[in-house]
Enzyme design. Structure first.
Site, short mmCIF file in Angstrom:
data_model
loop_
_atom_site.label_atom_id
_atom_site.label_comp_id
_atom_site.label_asym_id
_atom_site.label_seq_id
_atom_site.Cartn_x
_atom_site.Cartn_y
_atom_site.Cartn_z
N ASP A 1 45.13 71.31 -63.55
CA ASP A 1 46.54 71.51 -63.21
C ASP A 1 47.33 70.21 -63.14
O ASP A 1 48.55 70.24 -63.05
CB ASP A 1 46.66 72.22 -61.85
CG ASP A 1 46.30 73.69 -61.92
OD1 ASP A 1 46.07 74.21 -63.03
OD2 ASP A 1 46.22 74.32 -60.85
N LYS B 1 53.42 74.48 -56.98
CA LYS B 1 53.64 75.29 -58.18
C LYS B 1 53.26 76.73 -57.87
O LYS B 1 52.48 77.04 -56.97
CB LYS B 1 52.83 74.77 -59.37
CG LYS B 1 51.31 74.77 -59.20
CD LYS B 1 50.60 76.10 -59.45
CE LYS B 1 49.10 75.97 -59.32
NZ LYS B 1 48.40 77.29 -59.30
#
Length: 288
Positions: free
Chosen positions: A142, A17
């Site tokens: 996350d 990401k």
């Protein structure tokens, strides 16, 4: 769930990401920081190969230097899923590691999310994404965005997610050859901690040219190799730190531009090109 051992095996991506923007808007009483960020996936990451076991054991290969097996997020995710579901099965998990540790690309969190979704499918548990994301949150802030699998506006400590659709340029991601210690960044007295909160609509309206990372100045000061990579890249394309680093990324309009930048980098740093994605490739594979 059937008592019979499923015969299937799975090979699944654990994508990287980027934080396309990252604002720190406050600090909570428990020491965690309040954030506003935009998460986007890349078509580049780790790969996990999962096969079921009938003895309940979780076996991860290869080991990661400096990380005890029971501390590895993959093993912890599998154990949490066993405990939550009561599943008697185990798994052999082989990790092809491409994402650097301490790079700000979410590698460990993505590996954990892929483990949760992969074993949910392999063990035929049928848990909802919401339940799997809640399990993942206990492993790291996350993890839920990787579980849900869509680019997102995130608030809180990064766990309050709203799906968004972002532009999907090409990126060149550079690793400056060091590992950044996230706790050190968040402890730094000079870190910006009181950026005024904005709305998601305002962030999206401003677009990529207005986005920034509040951690960047502090990481620059603490880690000169990161500052050197940011300076070099920013002379060639719009450039930003992802997360607390150490990786930095340049945004390019075309794959050809990304190839040219990679060629110019040569052997200066480890680097790769990737396309930005609004849907995780993990979900694409699982939905086939």
């Amino acid at each position: 769930m059937s008592d019979a051992l499923p015969a299937s095996r799975l090979t699944l991506p654990a994508p990287a990401k980027l934080n396309r923007m990252l604002h720190i808007t406050g600090r909570r009483a428990d020491g965690y920081h309040e954030l506003q960020t935009l998460f986007q996936f890349l078509d580049h990451g780790d790969t996990l190969h999962l096969a079921p076991r009938d003895d309940g054991k979780i076996r991860l290969t290869p080991g990661i230097a400096g990380v005890a097996p029971e501390e590895n997020l993959i093993v912890r995710a599998a154990r949490r899923l066993q405990a939550e579901s009561g599943c008697p099965l185990g798994a052999d998990i082989h990790l092809e590691k491409r994402l650097p540790m301490g790079g700000g690309l979410g590698g460990g969190s993505s590996d954990a999310a892929t483990t949760l979704l992969g074993l949910d499918a392999l063990w035929r548990l049928g848990l909802t994404l919401e339940r799997l994301a809640a399990l993942g949150l206990a492993l790291g802030a996350d993890v839920p965005v990787f579980v849900h699998g869509h680019a997102a506006w995130a608030e809180g400590i990064g766990e309050r997610l709203t799906p968004v659709t972002l532009d999907t340029p090409w990126f060149v991601v550079v690793h400056p050859g060091i590992e950044v210690a996230t706790p050190a960044v968040f402890r730094a007295p000079e870190l910006t901690r009181h950026t005024p909160p904005i709305t998601m609509a305002r962030a999206l309206q401003g677009g990529a040219s207005s986005w920034r990372n509040d951690c960047e100045a502090t990481v620059r000061a603490l880690y000169p190799p990161v500052a050197a990579a940011l300076d070099w890249l920013s002379e060639r394309a719009p450039t930003m730190l992802t997360g607390t680093g150490a990786c930095v990324f340049a945004r390019l309009a075309t794959e050809e531009q990304a190839d040219r930048l990679l060629a110019e980098i040569g052997g200066r740093w480890k680097a790769f090109k990737a396309r930005g994605l609004n849907r995780s490739p993990l979900h694409d594979v699982l939905d086939r």
